[in-house]
Design an enzyme around this catalytic site. Sequence first.
Site, PDB file in Angstrom:
ATOM      1  N   GLU A   1       1.293   2.924  -0.826  1.00 38.99           N
ATOM      2  CA  GLU A   1       0.510   1.695  -0.654  1.00 38.99           C
ATOM      3  C   GLU A   1      -0.991   1.916  -0.859  1.00 38.99           C
ATOM      4  O   GLU A   1      -1.666   1.102  -1.504  1.00 38.99           O
ATOM      5  CB  GLU A   1       0.759   1.098   0.736  1.00 38.99           C
TER       6      GLU A   1
ATOM      7  N   HIS B   1     -26.998  14.409   1.576  1.00 39.62           N
ATOM      8  CA  HIS B   1     -26.137  15.580   1.385  1.00 39.62           C
ATOM      9  C   HIS B   1     -26.619  16.368   0.168  1.00 39.62           C
ATOM     10  O   HIS B   1     -26.236  16.060  -0.970  1.00 39.62           O
ATOM     11  CB  HIS B   1     -24.686  15.141   1.176  1.00 39.62           C
TER      12      HIS B   1
ATOM     13  N   HIS C   1     -24.612  21.443   3.585  1.00 42.08           N
ATOM     14  CA  HIS C   1     -23.732  20.370   3.105  1.00 42.08           C
ATOM     15  C   HIS C   1     -24.333  18.979   3.312  1.00 42.08           C
ATOM     16  O   HIS C   1     -24.458  18.216   2.358  1.00 42.08           O
ATOM     17  CB  HIS C   1     -22.371  20.434   3.812  1.00 42.08           C
TER      18      HIS C   1
ATOM     19  N   HIS D   1       8.473  -3.124  11.753  1.00 41.54           N
ATOM     20  CA  HIS D   1       8.297  -3.898  10.526  1.00 41.54           C
ATOM     21  C   HIS D   1       7.816  -5.328  10.782  1.00 41.54           C
ATOM     22  O   HIS D   1       7.595  -6.071   9.827  1.00 41.54           O
ATOM     23  CB  HIS D   1       9.620  -3.951   9.738  1.00 41.54           C
TER      24      HIS D   1
END
Length: 655
Positions: free
Chosen positions: A408, A28, A261, A470
């Site tokens: 998280e 890149h 890029h 859950h």
Amino acid sequence: MNTKGIEAVALSIRSLSMDAIQKANSGHPGLPLGAAEAAAVLYGEIMKHNPADSAWVDRDRFVLSAGHGSMLLYSILHLAGYKVSLDDIKTFRQVGSNCPGHPEVGITDGVESTSGPLGQGIAVSVGMAVAESMLAARFNTPKHTIVDHYTYSLVGEGCLEEGVSSEASSLAGNLHLGKLIVFYDENKISIDGSTDITFTDDIQKRYESYGWQVLRGSMYNPGEIVSLVEMAKNEKNKPSLIILKSVIGKGAPKEGTADVHGAPLGEEGCKQAKEKLGLPVDKQFYVVPEAYAYFEERRKEFAKAEADWQKTFDEWSKENPDLRKKWDAYWSHQQTAEAPAPAYKVGDKLATRDASGKSLNCMADRYEWLVGGSADLQGPNKTKLAHDDGTYNAGNRKGRTIEYGIREFAMSQVMSGINLHGGLRAFGATFLVFSDYLRGSLRVAALSKIPNLYIFTHDSIYVGEDGPTHQPIETLAALRCIPNVQVLRPGDAEESQLAWELALESTDHPVCMAFSRQGLAVYAKEDADWKQTARKGAYVVQKGADTPDITVLATGSEVNMALEAAKLVSGKKVRVVSVFDRTLFEQQDEAFQRQILGGAKRVVVAEAGVRMGWEGYAKKQDIFSIDRFGESGPAQKVADHLGFNAAGLAALLNK
């Protein structure tokens, strides 16, 4: 500031980057060509570092969050004098190279963090800044400052589009991390074209809403960058985002476009770029002589900075021998105090999450350098520290408990940053099913050999009323399949203590501990040396016979289930084995595995999750598993509804 030296360094970064990428036919070039000045001025004029000692503990840290632009980092590390040779750069992206496709900690001298997936680097930087502030609060004295450094990161639009950057930046603002400084390479280009097709956020307003100071400038004005960093340092109570307007692929024929890029410029493109930049067209991997000369002089100052620090550190050590002893324990992760392990007797019944809480506090008392917290689940995860210094925040940098909020992914990356920084060891906690939110971070931690500690509670359908959203079903299998991740699922309180002891002993891999919500009885263990045996992954809880008819391999809560089921079986000798760590058991030699299995004619597996991964131990029909999503309802009623109980296991054993 030596402006000509900085210009020579920036030009050399562009030269090395385009040639390395072209030789590899992969890479890149956009970011190295477009952001060379930021790297040149950062390593040359701003950062406190010493290329001769990349492990200096009070160095500034730099994380290239936009890791695809790795040649920017490799080039500046080479020029600055780190152990990155020109030959290393010439083997960019080749097997065994010190310059892999994306930066990898432990591979390349001077690389602080593995930063491939976008957004994770800035989140790691937050963790590093947290660690710096924690250690400064614990060890600096009114007379001596031995911890005083900054954390820098370079991000692009891609990093800021990824959700983890939002999580981590929000947390950083809340924590007032004034020694975190992030450069935003604003070039408005991504792989598919202009970022405007998908990304029109007002970044300044967004970061100001997080509680950051936002500054603006040009990528191509080194003096301005230095001034902006000084402004950032003067803001003690806010992290700073410095937005630097740039041109992606600056100097290349297709500069400012998506074409530059993520693909080599091509031989003709390199020639045209070199002509435009004033580089010799006929030379490969050319370094402007003034660049080497500039850093040759700067390295004298870098070495002096560390020598001055060492003098201060030696004075501090002499005047504060107790603190020095503690410092050594922090950095070598040695015990800082005595604390007895929690004791249990057979028949005691408690959830292993409760047992984990007791063990965590034992470890926190033994190891003062253990810090961490939960993703807004301190109560359910049982992670409250009884003898800590309170919650870590802007007003209490000595706090050991980190309130992560419902983040998280960021929690896991902040843990990685703390652990990479050194001096501390971090844990994080959530429900087992929500490990999916942090899986990308866990994978990179495993790749990076970072010993993160993960506390995962509510480990099965016995979560109960919260229902299938859950109730983890496939989660244990998903964690076990990540290389270099240790997954421990203890079956009772005594095994939970052993899990924590093993976790704290780990040095080169993340450890995931899965704990139950429901109460589990402490069971008698016929292996008198079970703690030592369990360190090989499995041990015999109930022998049954020297040569049993059936051996049941169980994990976690299913060990109790297997013991109960064995009582319901007549005419067959049943051995029950606790497979504490299945992966570790698989790594043992065949003799040990045969010893544990006991030569049984039939092996049955019991685990409250999918059968995946157990097929090598038992026939499909002998794997007592749950291969569907759960149900909402009281825990035992859900288990009974699914037939996942002792009676169901006994029926299988009786076949």
